[in-house]
Scaffold this active site. Sequence first.
Site, mmCIF file in Angstrom:
data_model
loop_
_atom_site.group_PDB
_atom_site.id
_atom_site.type_symbol
_atom_site.label_atom_id
_atom_site.label_comp_id
_atom_site.label_asym_id
_atom_site.label_seq_id
_atom_site.Cartn_x
_atom_site.Cartn_y
_atom_site.Cartn_z
ATOM 1 C CB CYS A 46 -0.954 -0.030 1.183
ATOM 2 S SG CYS A 46 -2.053 -1.429 1.067
ATOM 3 C CD GLU A 47 5.133 2.825 1.438
ATOM 4 O OE1 GLU A 47 5.784 3.726 0.875
ATOM 5 O OE2 GLU A 47 5.460 2.285 2.495
#
Length: 431
Positions: free
Chosen positions: A346-347
């Site tokens: 999640c980046e």
Amino acid sequence: MHHFHAQNGQLCAEDVPLEDIAREVGTPVYIYSTATLTRHYRVFADALAGASVPHLICYAMKANSNQAVVSLLGNLGAGMDVVSGGELMRALSAGVPAHKVVFAGVGKTDAELAEGIDAGILCFNAESESELAALSAVAVQKGTRAPVSLRVNPDVESGTHAKIATGAKETKFGVPASRAREIYARAAQMPGLKVVGVDMHIGSQITALEPFDAAFNVLGDLLDALRSDGHPIEHVDVGGGLGVPYDDAVADPPRPEEYAAVVARHSNRFGCQVLVEPGRMIAANAGILLTRVVHRKEGDGKTFLVVDAAMNDLIRPTLYDAHHEIRPVRPAGGPSEIVDVVGPVCETGDYLALSRPLAPQDRGDLLAIMTAGAYGAVQSGTYNTRALVPEVLVSGSEWAVVRPPMLPAEQIKRERVPDFVKAVGQDMARS
Ligand code: LLP
């Protein structure tokens, strides 16, 4: 030169189809080639020998310190460049003789210095006066003298990425060449030290020979001065740093023979054994990261291939803007499309390639991220509670898992919930 090529329409590691490994071990997985590692070591050793450089290759273990890789290179005759007590332990447990080990790093603790002395290593590459004093004190306590070189910072620009350039005076590494004589004089007076050499390393992924040439000139001048000051210098450590080809569209870096020729030009003047610390050029294109397409996703004017490898497995694109070629395991026909190859973390920075032309890929297809054998698995982690990525070594048609994955269940088992945290839960339940 490497040993990842297509056979019968699919990409193989030496003679092993990558699909076989994916089926049995799962993906993502690092896969290394014994033949490539062996070849790179031999080509480099032959280049130095061919140029009549008296040398010892101390493989920079930080590039890839898997026990199987270290054992292989040790069996081929390599010494090791270690940067922590942990790497020293890895070198010794792989059977590398301590007298072929050099110990680098700006922050060696007293405990690590003691471990190096106890093991009987070839040389400590000290980076500061503080470290020299600490090393001397530890050695005196043990009733011995520790062999030491001072890492000198020649203040040359190496033209590499700022995060991996080490030879300019603004970096934390080494001592300025201008102060080296004075520090050597002090080191020679310390009761626990035996000054044996001079050390240098100007950076990594260097793709020109001029920075090496310039730095070796500084070394040569310093050696003359140190010898006239009466220091018996037995070896010069010229570090590592020769780059490798990552990008098919960019001209190849110099070959080992060209690098060896530059070393040879200086080695007569050095007049002693030359230690070299290559990491990347031995391991980088001896390894790939194999990953599978999980989803194909059409964005706003953009196509994403979401794969099962992520920045926690290979952080080089995110951290150094590094380019890694990507090859489909089953080369498909048709015109290529432009895609972002991204991971599930999640980046936004979690990607393996941006705006990359690639033959159309679909869910389930396998991709090989090339030239990932150096600074790949060693920099992997478990961010987002992902498995610590497994590693496989191939030799001809044989292969073995040389590091099984560390799965989430195992990670969770290692963690503890203290009673004062459990008590919080109980209080909440009561209220
Ligand atoms: N010797 C010393 C003292 C070093 O610091 C290094 C690398 C080497 C030798 C080996 O350099 P090589 O031959 O591999 O270029 N994680 C970064 C690379 C960091 C290099 C650190 N020092 C990357 O993924 O590009």
